[in-house]
Design an enzyme around this catalytic site. Sequence first.
Site, PDB file in Angstrom:
ATOM      1  NE  ARG A 185      -2.758  -0.700   3.545  1.00  0.00           N
ATOM      2  CZ  ARG A 185      -3.731  -0.590   4.462  1.00  0.00           C
ATOM      3  NH1 ARG A 185      -4.996  -0.767   4.113  1.00  0.00           N
ATOM      4  NH2 ARG A 185      -3.439  -0.312   5.717  1.00  0.00           N
ATOM      5  CG  ASP A 265      -9.953   1.482  13.920  1.00  0.00           C
ATOM      6  OD1 ASP A 265     -11.104   1.631  14.353  1.00  0.00           O
ATOM      7  OD2 ASP A 265      -9.557   0.426  13.384  1.00  0.00           O
ATOM      8  CG  ASP A 275      -7.852   0.255   6.996  1.00  0.00           C
ATOM      9  OD1 ASP A 275      -6.775  -0.005   6.436  1.00  0.00           O
ATOM     10  OD2 ASP A 275      -7.924   0.625   8.168  1.00  0.00           O
TER      11      ASP A 275
END
Length: 497
Positions: A185, A265, A275
């Site tokens: 990533r 988060d 995410d």
Amino acid sequence: MRSQPSSSPSAPGVQGHAAPHWREGFAGLGPAFYTRLRPTPLPSPTLIAASEPARQLLDWSRDWLESPDALELLAGNAVPAGSEPLATVYSGHQFGVWAGQLGDGRAILLGETDSGFEVQLKGAGRTPYSRMGDGRAVLRSSIREFLCSEAMHALGIPTTRALALVGSPAPVARETVETAAVVTRVAPSFIRFGHFEHFAGRGQHEELRQLADFVIDRFYPGCRSDTRFGGNAYASLLNAVSERTAALMAQWQAVGFCHGVMNTDNMSILGLTIDYGPFQFLDGFDPGHICNHSDSQGRYAYNAQPNVAYWNLFCLAQALMPLIGEEELALAALQSYREVFPLRFEAAMLAKLGLAQPVAGDAALLEALLRVMAAERIDWTIFWRRFAHYRAGGPADPLDELFVDRTSWRHWLSAFERRPTGADAAAAVATLRANPRFVLRNHLGQQAIEAAQTGDFSGVHTLLGLLEAPFDEHPGMDAYADFPPDWASAIEISCSS
């Protein structure tokens, strides 16, 4: 593609392949913010796919990226010279409940490159923050994240990026035994709302200030000279993050993207989509659609996302209160979300409608259309793509065919055609660049995953090519832009990965 088992702890010869150089970046904050550790080696890795646009973003050599040394790095089997890997600590609210300390449970940051981007390996092994997890990611979820990261970028939506996808025969236990994978990533920063919540929750106000100053100086320098909020740079930071988050939510809603697990988060301080777990692009339009099988209460349903984002920003504001000081300043900074989101959403939807400028009555017109679409669960992506062709001069018949109750639909279309458009010819043509033909539907991802699990990665490569250019027609690829099959509705996507 190549498969290269690893035995060496470092990557010899990397510099000879124009490999990346590393600089301190986040690591300069100090050990209170992370734990240094090496990735866990991945046996018999194979490079499944790589993103050329992401490679160009990093300015890495294509020859190096295709080398055995690069594969060792991308698999977590080798640590290149100059890189000091680490896992960061953060906390957060999960499904609206304070979860306490979390952290990078399976993501290991290699460092920051000279291009100014951080490079992170997701699925690279257990960390001190794994919370009983194995630190691995499975091929199934890794394919989804790799493809969707690059798809969102091509759609013009801020996102973390995915450079490469590496697979391995190593077994990983989830509901069943699956095989392991690592996604590389890329982002300017992976800092989340939860990083601020962590230090605020522990009363570590000096570290909280250090983190906020780092973010301001690196990514929001204008906050230092912002005279609003009494010159309070931390309130200005909250304001800037609120505006970026509002713009991101507007883009999500306009393209029909459901994130599925918008915990604090999982919220980027830079307003990036981050995410990719149980995400989904809408098939039939259902405002209350829940894409995450684990979300039994529908907290993160499609129509709830804008309000959840504000709730998360409120949590960020609470974390920043030791620095902002005055509640009134924090509330004033948050107000920008309520102002920016409706404006950006209206602008995005007007672009989808091929309208250059808003006029009185547009909000009611749009609401009426969404009601008509929701009543029959009209396919979101197909409707808007057909509408784009209609606005560009095509017939309305393909739109008519989508509806059973054509009376309601035709009533709306007549109202739309009576709307004064002004000089909107260019905007009408531009609708084809506002309404993608291809998105990563669940069934397309599932088909690519099932083939990949047999060793056939051609589906991943085909999807990557389409999703990197989602507004193009791609003749001969109609099946990838068609209605989902009946079995698609039975696909269950959860937080398990």
